[in-house]
Scaffold this motif. Structure first.
Motif, PDB file in Angstrom:
ATOM      1  N   GLU A 331       0.759  -1.219  -0.023  1.00  0.00           N
ATOM      2  CA  GLU A 331      -0.014   0.111  -0.122  1.00  0.00           C
ATOM      3  C   GLU A 331       0.784   1.226   0.068  1.00  0.00           C
ATOM      4  OE1 GLU A 331      -3.717   0.446   2.450  1.00  0.00           O
ATOM      5  OE2 GLU A 331      -2.469   1.742   3.761  1.00  0.00           O
ATOM      6  N   ARG A 333       0.418   5.555  -0.192  1.00  0.00           N
ATOM      7  CA  ARG A 333      -0.281   6.723   0.089  1.00  0.00           C
ATOM      8  C   ARG A 333       0.244   7.641  -0.835  1.00  0.00           C
ATOM      9  NH1 ARG A 333       0.184   4.592   5.125  1.00  0.00           N
ATOM     10  NH2 ARG A 333       2.090   5.812   5.408  1.00  0.00           N
ATOM     11  N   SER A 334      -0.585   9.048  -0.800  1.00  0.00           N
ATOM     12  CA  SER A 334      -0.294  10.184  -1.851  1.00  0.00           C
ATOM     13  C   SER A 334       0.860  10.733  -1.156  1.00  0.00           C
ATOM     14  CB  SER A 334      -1.391  11.033  -1.433  1.00  0.00           C
ATOM     15  OG  SER A 334      -1.036  12.264  -2.634  1.00  0.00           O
ATOM     16  N   GLU A 336       4.083   9.395  -1.631  1.00  0.00           N
ATOM     17  CA  GLU A 336       4.768   8.282  -1.308  1.00  0.00           C
ATOM     18  C   GLU A 336       5.748   7.788  -2.255  1.00  0.00           C
ATOM     19  OE1 GLU A 336       3.403   6.409   3.187  1.00  0.00           O
ATOM     20  OE2 GLU A 336       3.054   5.187   1.166  1.00  0.00           O
ATOM     21  N   SER A 380      -3.502   9.796  -4.587  1.00  0.00           N
ATOM     22  CA  SER A 380      -4.575   8.888  -4.032  1.00  0.00           C
ATOM     23  C   SER A 380      -3.810   7.532  -3.268  1.00  0.00           C
ATOM     24  CB  SER A 380      -5.479   8.343  -5.054  1.00  0.00           C
ATOM     25  OG  SER A 380      -4.524   7.520  -6.197  1.00  0.00           O
ATOM     26  N   LEU A 381      -4.695   6.871  -2.692  1.00  0.00           N
ATOM     27  CA  LEU A 381      -4.340   5.532  -1.981  1.00  0.00           C
ATOM     28  C   LEU A 381      -4.332   4.628  -2.865  1.00  0.00           C
ATOM     29  CD1 LEU A 381      -3.610   4.189   0.732  1.00  0.00           C
ATOM     30  CD2 LEU A 381      -5.989   3.730   0.957  1.00  0.00           C
TER      31      LEU A 381
END
Length: 813
Positions: A331, A333-334, A336, A380-381
């Motif tokens: 995962e 995140r925004s 990263e 976005s995720l």
């Protein structure tokens, strides 16, 4: 004889056999080695746990070298080559110039069992390949230690720490020399003023003593690295640049001592200090020059995250990159960075790929799209499935390629090293002859050293010959230019797997280009489609066969079907086989057990399968058949890359013959060739035919560069002198390629030619500069026109001139 206690095993022993180290006492080298090993690894708490207990001393071995042969060490640091040899990256401590690199490589290459040993001049990283049946790694480490250097397994963080430590130590030595030189020059002004105007003998003696006090720490502390290098060079029967510097400074120092203690003549302690200072300052500036050239590599390294968030059974946890496996869900995140290559399984968003391609415009990615390590998730995720391990991911591979390219050497460097091998012996011989001629024949073509005796005059001239000669400039000429060239190429999105390809690319006279995906965008669009049977079951079989292919034509037809039909489904087809340059075949079995034979590709594939079908078109064609019956035909056209014509024009202007090889039909090939200005092209050629064509060109004496992007190009790429893969190429194509264009732009290929030609030109300039310098300055020194102080400055200037000239590679015309 008393009893003392060992600081490691706590056993008591006679102090007569004690190994003393400051306040520490050891009963044997084994205990001493283990004590330092524990201390270095931060395990000193072992002795707190041991308390007053005693333990058996370790079996005495040569320090800690046996750990290099352990299974755990091999699993962590050693890899195996395709030929079954062992390979490791080591950091070699103690290297301070190009001559040190040459010394280590020479000794290692002459060691039986070592296949290759290439040392990166910029970070002292050595890539060593050896035959484990003939020599162990521990023996290699001992060989390196025997010549005065130390080696340990490469670890990026440890290497950076060692580099900082080494630079600090080097700086301190240099500053001691600079401080002493500033003070000794003030004394020299007084001495030389008194030489012409008259000076009291006692004052003159005080000045000699003061100069002696200042010169001694400079010679034996600041100049220690030169003595050390000279000693280990002599130990291995090699005369290097360190020997020239240390012998010149030492002889001058010894002569000045005789003068200080009453011999007739002038002391030259100032020259001793300036010889060491000038060379040290020159070397330090070399380090700064090299550091600026490897900033690109450091920048890329900094783009790699250290850990990632993975999702297992709905639970998130943070893990180190090395522990992530293929198939793990990651995962991000925004904001990263992507840590490992993968395929998006949840979410969609834009990604900044500028660190890889140089393209500043974000690229939109959705479910099913590939994302690459080093790129940034903008908004976005996202969850994605890892398709590679950390070691095999894009950015990690780029760093590895760059480090390996910096370790390799162009052919011209090997030639330069051959020239420099006998340089020191020649200089020492010339220096001795100069002394003999001046002393016995009284020849004096230079300045009148008034007030000096005949021996002194002859001695100073001979010393000047030793000091002014600079093999280091010759040794530095190629690696510093190659380093800067590789760095500039990387900034343009060009990854050279080895530095030697710069020389080959600069000399190339033939450029062979694949058509689809290289000259054209590879984004084929369906111009006309004829679907004879729109039965959804049959369309699903066509869709499933297209899904199994990575070819641009298959992708475009698939995209066309997805846009036209909403209810397509993937079927479980089997026996899928790629027929190079022709298409794919496969099978499908329905619930009733009936088998359908699927075929999708060009007209040649139909002919091979005895399907009689006539279809004429000047465009690329994809034909789909089930059980030998044609179901659909598609005509596709590709767009030509905007910068293709510019590359072709550049190649022609530089006398590079351009040939286009394609598996497409004659009409399509002719149309594309005429649009971009290619005069020579070969159409309807399969992968083996491409490879044969490349080999034929090489047999004619051509230096061939081949650029392609598909699996069908891999054989031809492997046959060329330099193979160039586009960044969107299949993995197998990239693996056999020597150069990778990350941004898929032919403008980058043009820049590769330009930078390579410019780099090779500056390499030749550097070699010429160093040779001309020695050809001019050595005769001047032999004639007596150069004193040692000026000789030392000139020697450092020659190395800096080479570095400064190499930095011009960055400057565009």
């Amino acid at each position: 004889m008393g009893k003392v206690q060992c600081n490691h095993c706590h056993l008591s022993f006679d102090d007569g056999v004690m190994i003393k180290e400051g306040d520490l006492n050891f009963c044997c080298k084994g205990c001493q080695g283990v004590y330092h090993l524990l201390k270095d690894d931060g395990l000193e708490s072992f002795y707190d746990k041991l308390g007053n207990k005693t333990i058996s001393p370790p079996i005495e071995i040569n320090d800690d070298v046996q750990r290099f042969d352990t299974k755990s060490f091999e699993d962590t640091f050693i890899t195996e080559t395709n030929n079954g040899f062992k390979q490791i990256d080591l950091i070699i401590e103690g290297i301070h110039c190009a001559a040190c690199v040459w010394l280590n490589e020479k000794v290692l290459y002459e060691t039986p069992g070592i296949i290759s040993a290439d040392i990166n001049f910029t970070n002292n990283k050595a890539k060593i390949i050896w035959d484990n049946e003939k020599i162990n790694l521990s023996d290699i480490i001992l060989k390196i230690r025997s010549i005065g250097y130390n080696a340990y397994a490469y670890d990026a963080s440890v290497a950076d720490e060692q580099a900082v430590k080494s630079k600090r130590e080097y700086f301190i030595r240099m500053m001691v020399a600079v401080f002493a030189s500033m003070n000794i020059m003030m004394l020299a002004v007084a001495k030389y003023t008194g030489f012409f105007t008259g000076i009291d003998e006692q004052i003159r003696n005080y000045i000699h003593i003061a100069e002696f006090i200042l010169a001694t720490p400079v010679l034996f502390y600041s100049g220690w690295i030169f003595f050390r290098g000279a000693y280990f060079g002599l130990k291995n029967k090699i005369l290097n640049m360190d020997f020239l510097v240390s012998s010149g400074a030492s002889l001058t120092y010894i002569y000045s001592l005789f003068v200080m203690f009453g011999a007739k003549g002038e002391s030259y302690f100032d020259s001793v200090v300036m010889i060491i200072t000038f060379v040290l300052v020159g070397k330090y500036l070399e380090v700064i020059g090299k550091k600026s050239a490897v900033d690109t590599l450091d920048k890329i390294k900094s783009s790699i995250p250290l850990e990632a968030t993975i999702v297992e059974d709905g639970v998130k946890k943070t893990v180190a990159l090395n522990n992530i496996k293929v198939g793990d869900t990651i995962e991000i995140r925004s904001g990263e960075k992507v840590c490992i290559d993968g395929v998006i399984t949840s979410g969609e968003g834009s990604f900044d790929e500028s660190s890889l391609t140089g393209e500043s415009i974000p690229v939109f990615k959705k479910m099913g799209d590939n994302i690459f390590s080093g790129t940034i998730n903008n908004d976005s995720l996202i969850r994605y499935e890892a398709t590679k391990t950390y070691k095999d991911s894009t950015l990690s591979s780029i760093v590895t390629l760059l480090e390996e390219s910096l370790s390799s050497k162009p052919e011209i460097e090997y030639k330069a090293n051959e020239v420099s091998k006998g340089f020191t012996v020649s200089i020492l011989t010339l220096s001795l002859l100069t002394f003999l001629v001046w002393y016995f024949f009284g020849i004096d073509l230079g300045f009148d050293y008034e007030g000096t005796n005949h021996f002194e005059k002859s001695f100073i001239v001979a010393i000047s010959v030793i000091v002014i000669a600079c093999p280091c400039a010759l040794a530095l000429a190629t690696p510093i230019a190659s380093l800067i060239g590789i760095s500039e190429l990387a900034k343009k999105g060009l990854l050279f797997k080895e530095a030697k390809f710069i020389e080959t690319l600069a000399k190339a006279d033939t450029l062979v280009l694949d058509k689809t995906g290289t000259i054209t965008k590879g984004e084929l669009k369906v111009k006309r489609a004829k679907i004879k049977d729109e039965n959804i079951h049959k369309l699903n079989l066509l869709y499933s066969l297209l899904e199994a292919s990575n070819h641009p034509i298959s992708k475009s037809v698939k995209k066309y079907l997805e846009a036209k039909y909403d209810n397509l489904q993937l079927k479980n087809i089997y026996g899928v086989k790629n027929i190079q340059a022709k298409g794919m075949i496969g099978k499908y079995e329905n619930v009733e057990g009936k088998t359908f034979h699927l075929l999708g590709g060009n007209i040649e594939l139909l002919k091979d399968n005895k399907i009689n079908y006539k279809f004429d078109s000047s465009n690329s064609v994809y034909i789909f058949a089930i059980n030998r019956r044609v179901i659909a035909t598609f005509e596709l056209a590709d767009e030509i890359k905007e910068d293709a014509k510019e590359l072709i024009s550049y190649a022609k202007a530089n006398d590079i013959n351009v040939v286009m090889l394609t598996g497409d039909n004659e009409d399509v090939a002719k149309k594309v060739a005429s649009k971009v200005g290619i005069d020579n092209f070969v159409a309807n050629v399969d992968p083996i035919g491409k490879a044969k064509y490349i080999k034929k060109l090489k047999e004619e004496g051509k230096i061939v560069i081949m650029a392609g992007d598909g699996i069908n190009d891999s054989v031809a790429l492997a046959s060329s002198d330099i193979s160039v893969a586009m960044g969107n190429s299949a993995d197998i194509t990239i693996s056999v390629s020597d150069v990778v264009l990350l941004n898929n732009s032919l403008q980058s290929l043009k820049e590769a030619f330009e930078i390579s030609k410019r780099t090779f030109k500056f390499i030749k300039q550097n070699l010429l500069l160093s040779l001309v310098y020695n050809m001019i300055t050595i005769p001047l020194a032999m004639a007596g026109f150069v004193i040692p102080l000026v000789a030392a400055a000139s020697m450092s200037l020659s190395s800096l001139l080479v570095v400064a000239n190499s930095m011009r590679i960055k400057m565009k015309k």
